[in-house]
Design a protein around this motif. Sequence first.
Motif, PDB file in Angstrom:
ATOM      1  N   ASP A  95      -2.759  -6.230 -23.213  1.00 23.92           N
ATOM      2  CA  ASP A  95      -3.152  -6.520 -21.825  1.00 23.92           C
ATOM      3  C   ASP A  95      -3.804  -5.297 -21.187  1.00 23.92           C
ATOM      4  O   ASP A  95      -4.792  -5.414 -20.445  1.00 23.92           O
ATOM      5  CB  ASP A  95      -1.929  -6.925 -20.999  1.00 23.92           C
ATOM      6  N   LYS A  96      -3.238  -4.125 -21.477  1.00 21.70           N
ATOM      7  CA  LYS A  96      -3.771  -2.882 -20.916  1.00 21.70           C
ATOM      8  C   LYS A  96      -5.198  -2.643 -21.427  1.00 21.70           C
ATOM      9  O   LYS A  96      -6.091  -2.275 -20.647  1.00 21.70           O
ATOM     10  CB  LYS A  96      -2.860  -1.722 -21.282  1.00 21.70           C
ATOM     11  N   ILE A 154      -6.039 -12.343 -16.806  1.00 19.46           N
ATOM     12  CA  ILE A 154      -5.982 -12.051 -18.237  1.00 19.46           C
ATOM     13  C   ILE A 154      -5.239 -13.152 -18.992  1.00 19.46           C
ATOM     14  O   ILE A 154      -5.755 -13.717 -19.962  1.00 19.46           O
ATOM     15  CB  ILE A 154      -5.338 -10.674 -18.493  1.00 19.46           C
ATOM     16  N   ALA A 157      -6.040  -7.925 -14.223  1.00 19.51           N
ATOM     17  CA  ALA A 157      -6.655  -6.604 -14.106  1.00 19.51           C
ATOM     18  C   ALA A 157      -6.799  -6.303 -12.615  1.00 19.51           C
ATOM     19  O   ALA A 157      -7.378  -7.105 -11.869  1.00 19.51           O
ATOM     20  CB  ALA A 157      -8.021  -6.583 -14.786  1.00 19.51           C
ATOM     21  N   VAL A 161      -3.010  -2.719 -14.768  1.00 23.45           N
ATOM     22  CA  VAL A 161      -2.732  -4.086 -15.166  1.00 23.45           C
ATOM     23  C   VAL A 161      -1.492  -4.524 -14.409  1.00 23.45           C
ATOM     24  O   VAL A 161      -0.547  -3.755 -14.245  1.00 23.45           O
ATOM     25  CB  VAL A 161      -2.551  -4.202 -16.700  1.00 23.45           C
ATOM     26  N   ALA A 209      -7.501  -5.134 -19.676  1.00 26.38           N
ATOM     27  CA  ALA A 209      -7.729  -4.770 -18.279  1.00 26.38           C
ATOM     28  C   ALA A 209      -8.695  -3.596 -18.175  1.00 26.38           C
ATOM     29  O   ALA A 209      -9.584  -3.580 -17.317  1.00 26.38           O
ATOM     30  CB  ALA A 209      -6.403  -4.441 -17.602  1.00 26.38           C
TER      31      ALA A 209
END
Length: 313
Positions: A302-303, A283, A226, A241, A306
């Motif tokens: 992941d987005k 992450i 992040a 990210v 973040a």
Amino acid sequence: MKIIRLHYPLDNRQDELKDSAAAIGFFDGLHRGHQNVINKMIEIAEEKGLKKAVMTFDPHPSVVLSPKKQRTTYLTPLDIKLEMLDGMGVDYCFIINFSSAFAALESEYFVSEYLINNKVREVIAGFDFSYGRYGKGNIDTLKANDAFNTTAVAKLTSGSEKISTTKLRDDLAAHRLEEVNDALGRPFEVQGVVVQGEKRGRTIGFPTANVEPEYRYHLPAKGVYAVTLKIDNEEEIYKGVCNVGVKPTFHDNMTRVSIEVHLFDFNRSIYGENVTVYWHNFIRKEQKFSGIDELTEQIGKDKEKAAELLENH
């Protein structure tokens, strides 16, 4: 801030210099331990009416002294370090070329030619600072010299461990980013320029800015982070990210590490822009996926992660 570069043999006497208090060290990272040394120098300089000076070295001494462990990448490359020192109100920065010839100098020569002749009246250094041939000079030998006063700054710890550049580098390699940022007292950062990449991200709904570092940075270990990003000459900070790595889903033998940042709610072209990436949270490690669909699904997760981690930034 006046920058004074010193090469052995010394041939550029600085007669116009005024008496100073000098913090001495390599100061890579300018972490909280380094800040303690420099802040103590500033305190003494202001109390005694002296110029505020930092004496540092380039390249890292390991290039000469430890070929098997030499450091040619930096947490704060020299130009960045100079910017930070200038921002701290330092008047003089002495940059000593750390060459084989310099490393062979006797400690008494260093004191006479580099300290006394440059009008250093107060020396401030970490408790474990050493100098001169074979590192024979130390805080005690500095204190024994009556041409200046010497102040030793005690080590700073986080938990039970000393805050050090070595520890920071180890933490970056082990994805311990939160510990890195705590030791620095700020987010780890890398300055660079946005360059053309493979442009795969835009085809799967996650366009990225491919950031080419401007200097020889010691980068975080391969993985997903992040981050926030600032474009030079703009006030806004953008959240995103970032993947640091070799894109194993698309490349089997890639060795060159890239930095790719997907910014949230951002649709401008910023090729050629100078940017700073700030690393906030780790992450996951970089991994190879079976195909585009699996990769796209993971990037979406992941987005979301973040965005959650950066909510309060």
